[in-house]
Scaffold this active site. Structure first.
Site, mmCIF file in Angstrom:
data_model
loop_
_atom_site.group_PDB
_atom_site.id
_atom_site.type_symbol
_atom_site.label_atom_id
_atom_site.label_comp_id
_atom_site.label_asym_id
_atom_site.label_seq_id
_atom_site.Cartn_x
_atom_site.Cartn_y
_atom_site.Cartn_z
ATOM 1 N N GLY A 100 37.833 45.607 43.501
ATOM 2 C CA GLY A 100 37.957 46.725 42.492
ATOM 3 C C GLY A 100 36.273 45.498 42.077
ATOM 4 O O GLY A 100 35.776 46.411 41.246
ATOM 5 N N ARG A 128 42.386 52.925 43.760
ATOM 6 C CA ARG A 128 42.763 52.287 42.084
ATOM 7 C C ARG A 128 41.842 53.676 41.215
ATOM 8 O O ARG A 128 41.063 54.179 41.633
ATOM 9 C CB ARG A 128 42.188 51.019 42.239
ATOM 10 C CG ARG A 128 42.787 50.157 43.187
ATOM 11 C CD ARG A 128 42.432 48.834 43.323
ATOM 12 N NE ARG A 128 42.576 47.810 42.426
ATOM 13 C CZ ARG A 128 42.439 46.875 41.889
ATOM 14 N NH1 ARG A 128 41.412 45.906 43.405
ATOM 15 N NH2 ARG A 128 41.711 46.023 40.716
ATOM 16 N N ASP A 326 45.852 37.941 37.165
ATOM 17 C CA ASP A 326 46.480 37.623 39.249
ATOM 18 C C ASP A 326 46.915 36.976 39.438
ATOM 19 O O ASP A 326 47.475 36.904 40.355
ATOM 20 C CB ASP A 326 44.365 37.193 39.292
ATOM 21 C CG ASP A 326 43.588 38.296 39.387
ATOM 22 O OD1 ASP A 326 43.732 39.568 38.763
ATOM 23 O OD2 ASP A 326 42.566 38.606 39.247
ATOM 24 N N ARG A 357 51.248 45.107 41.777
ATOM 25 C CA ARG A 357 51.633 44.268 41.850
ATOM 26 C C ARG A 357 52.684 43.787 41.456
ATOM 27 O O ARG A 357 54.033 42.736 41.636
ATOM 28 C CB ARG A 357 51.067 43.410 41.526
ATOM 29 C CG ARG A 357 49.682 43.257 42.346
ATOM 30 C CD ARG A 357 48.823 42.022 41.596
ATOM 31 N NE ARG A 357 47.267 41.295 42.942
ATOM 32 C CZ ARG A 357 46.792 41.032 42.156
ATOM 33 N NH1 ARG A 357 46.186 40.911 41.582
ATOM 34 N NH2 ARG A 357 45.513 41.177 43.540
ATOM 35 N N ARG A 405 46.833 38.747 47.843
ATOM 36 C CA ARG A 405 47.476 37.819 46.423
ATOM 37 C C ARG A 405 49.210 37.941 46.538
ATOM 38 O O ARG A 405 49.651 37.027 46.643
ATOM 39 C CB ARG A 405 47.553 37.402 44.915
ATOM 40 C CG ARG A 405 45.920 37.304 44.633
ATOM 41 C CD ARG A 405 45.855 37.243 43.229
ATOM 42 N NE ARG A 405 44.128 37.477 42.761
ATOM 43 C CZ ARG A 405 43.106 36.455 42.706
ATOM 44 N NH1 ARG A 405 43.504 35.603 43.641
ATOM 45 N NH2 ARG A 405 41.786 36.282 43.064
HETATM 46 C C1 S3P Z 1 38.373 40.281 37.147
HETATM 47 C C2 S3P Z 1 38.571 41.059 36.141
HETATM 48 C C3 S3P Z 1 39.802 42.000 36.406
HETATM 49 C C4 S3P Z 1 41.122 40.610 37.905
HETATM 50 C C5 S3P Z 1 39.942 40.759 38.883
HETATM 51 C C6 S3P Z 1 38.421 40.061 38.168
HETATM 52 C C7 S3P Z 1 36.936 40.525 37.002
HETATM 53 O O1 S3P Z 1 40.468 42.191 36.780
HETATM 54 O O2 S3P Z 1 42.087 41.002 38.203
HETATM 55 O O3 S3P Z 1 40.532 40.245 40.167
HETATM 56 O O4 S3P Z 1 36.049 39.321 38.168
HETATM 57 O O5 S3P Z 1 36.151 40.724 36.402
HETATM 58 P P1 S3P Z 1 40.222 44.131 36.164
HETATM 59 O O6 S3P Z 1 39.408 43.329 34.825
HETATM 60 O O7 S3P Z 1 40.842 44.945 36.153
HETATM 61 O O8 S3P Z 1 41.682 43.477 35.237
#
Ligand code: S3P
Length: 455
Positions: A100, A128, A326, A357, A405
């Site tokens: 993501g 997603r 996370d 999750r 995770r």
């Molecule tokens: C991240 C932001 C978080 C986190 C992801 C890494 C990042 O996601 O859960 O593992 O590196 O900016 P969200 O921005 O969707 O909360």
């Protein structure tokens, strides 16, 4: 088959004392950004300690597809960037696999360019929501073609001159904040992001390190206003990526739970936007000693000595969620072994991670005998110190839903449960922590892959 690749189940068993000293691989968030900003900056960026998980490697490939030169020499990654504003149109769709962060940040980075870019990913990433990033990009003038519900595959086409926006981030998300800021890099004028709830601040810090004109103002209520002057020059840097606190969470919780354990984890990133789990575990009674605190490359870093501890249940306030977002699956596992009830609040963002999750954690806990309740945005776990009756003697496997995770959290659970804990797939762990199995077994954890592969 979930993702066109055969699943690789694994199981873990009650283990005796974990001990030793380990070094955790580089932080995933900083590693993604190192490839992106190095690939964009003028001149050379040298990176040590990079996380070489699949997620980050996919980001590197995307930057290569847009003109960055990336090579590895010994322990160092060397990048020759294109210069800000000079990315090339990718000839093929950019495939971000499970990631993501790689996908959403790159959408911001390249979406405003006056050419077409297409984004694809695995089954998890394709489920997603991307609208949270696509909406502000639309405001900046980007044309979007996406699958139903703003899901992947997504194709973007930027305007000749993107429109600088003032964007108030509607959910606590570092990815959304970062995507808008990265779009601002190739937008004339000042792009402003208002962040009512602070999230991890690696984008802000690292862009400043690369020479961007970026300022952050925080008002009396903690609302942050981030202003970025677009179309400035970024200059290549040296980056030493500190160890990932989110990966640290697994050996750390394992050492707390397995009786008699004493484990030292070196070089852990201690950025305050990432240390919510440590704080929560300390409130639960965890013996975590922070050793040798120091500053490295603009980040706080320390070594953690973790000794087995008797934990008690606590209430984890909603305000802490962005700082340990996370880590909830592995905290839920820790709570299952604590005396009393642990109540976790403000978990709505957990529903849009690599899996839902909240449901995946609660379902896995119940499968392995834990008394817990899943609410709309809450999780309540009633603990049982000692883990008597925990695990699944019939071999019922936790469904990981392509979520690294979830896989690692439940493998930690098996180390202290009366019966074995099985997960349906451990191959997905390579997205963020390829060394997990070796590192854990090296400490004394009894984890193994199962012979044969489930379909
Ligand atoms: C991240 C932001 C978080 C986190 C992801 C890494 C990042 O996601 O859960 O593992 O590196 O900016 P969200 O921005 O969707 O909360």
């Amino acid at each position: 088959m979930l993702h066109g690749v055969a699943l690789k189940p694994a199981k873990s068993r009650k283990s005796s004392t974990l001990s030793g000293t380990v070094r955790i691989p580089g932080d995933k968030s900083i590693s993604h950004r190192s490839f992106m900003f190095g690939g964009l900056a003028s001149g050379e960026t040298r990176i040590t300690g990079l996380l070489e998980g699949e997620d980050v490697i996919n980001t590197g490939k995307a930057m290569q597809a847009m003109g960055a030169r990336i090579e590895k020499l010994g322990a160092e990654w060397i990048i020759h960037g294109t210069g800000n504003g000079a990315l090339l149109a990718p000839e093929a769709p950019l495939d971000f696999g499970n990631a993501g962060t790689g996908c959403r940040l790159t959408m911001g980075l390249v979406g405003v360019y006056d050419f077409e870019s297409t984004f694809v990913g695995d089954a998890s990433l394709s489920r997603r929501p991307m609208g949270r990033v696509l909406d502000p990009l639309r405001d900046m003038g980007v044309q979007v073609r996406s699958s139903e519900g703003d899901r992947l595959p997504v194709t973007l086409y930027g305007p000749r001159t993107p429109n600088p926006i003032v964007y108030r981030v509607p959910m606590a998300s570092a990815q959304v904040k970062s995507a808008v800021l990265l779009a601002g890099l190739n937008t004339p004028g000042v792009t402003t992001v208002i962040e009512p709830i602070m999230t991890r601040d690696h984008t802000e810090k690292m862009l400043q390190g690369f020479g961007a004109e970026l300022s952050v103002e925080t008002d009396g209520n903690g609302v942050r206003t981030i202003r970025l002057e677009g179309r400035g020059r970024l200059t290549g840097q040296r980056i030493d990526v500190p160890g990932d606190p989110s990966s640290t969470a697994f050996p750390l919780v394992a050492a707390l739970l397995v009786p008699g354990s004493d484990v030292t984890i070196e070089n852990v990133l201690m950025n305050p936007t990432r240390t919510g789990l440590i704080l929560t575990l300390q409130e639960m009674g965890a013996n975590i000693e922070v050793l040798n605190p120091r500053s490295a490359g603009g980040e706080d870093v320390a070594d953690l000595r973790v000794r087995a501890s008797e934990l008690k249940g606590v209430t984890v306030p909603a305000e802490r969620a962005p700082f340990m977002i996370d880590e909830y699956p592995v905290l839920a596992v820790a709570s299952a072994f604590a005396e009393g009830t642990t109540t976790m609040l403000g978990l709505e963002e957990l529903r849009v991670k690599e899996s839902d999750r909240l449901t995946a954690t609660a379902t896995g806990l119940k499968l392995n005998g834990v008394d817990c309740d899943e609410g709309r945005d809450t999780l309540v776990v009633r603990g049982r110190p000692g883990g008597k009756g925990y695990g699944n003697p019939a071999g019922g496997a936790v469904e990981t839903h392509l979520d690294h995770r979830i896989a690692m959290s439940f493998l930690v659970m098996g180390l202290v449960s009366e019966h074995e804990v099985t997960v349906d797939d451990a191959s997905i762990i390579t997205t963020s922590f390829p060394e997990f199995m070796d590192l854990m077994t090296g400490l004394g954890a009894r984890i193994d892959g199962l012979a044969g592969e489930a379909a």
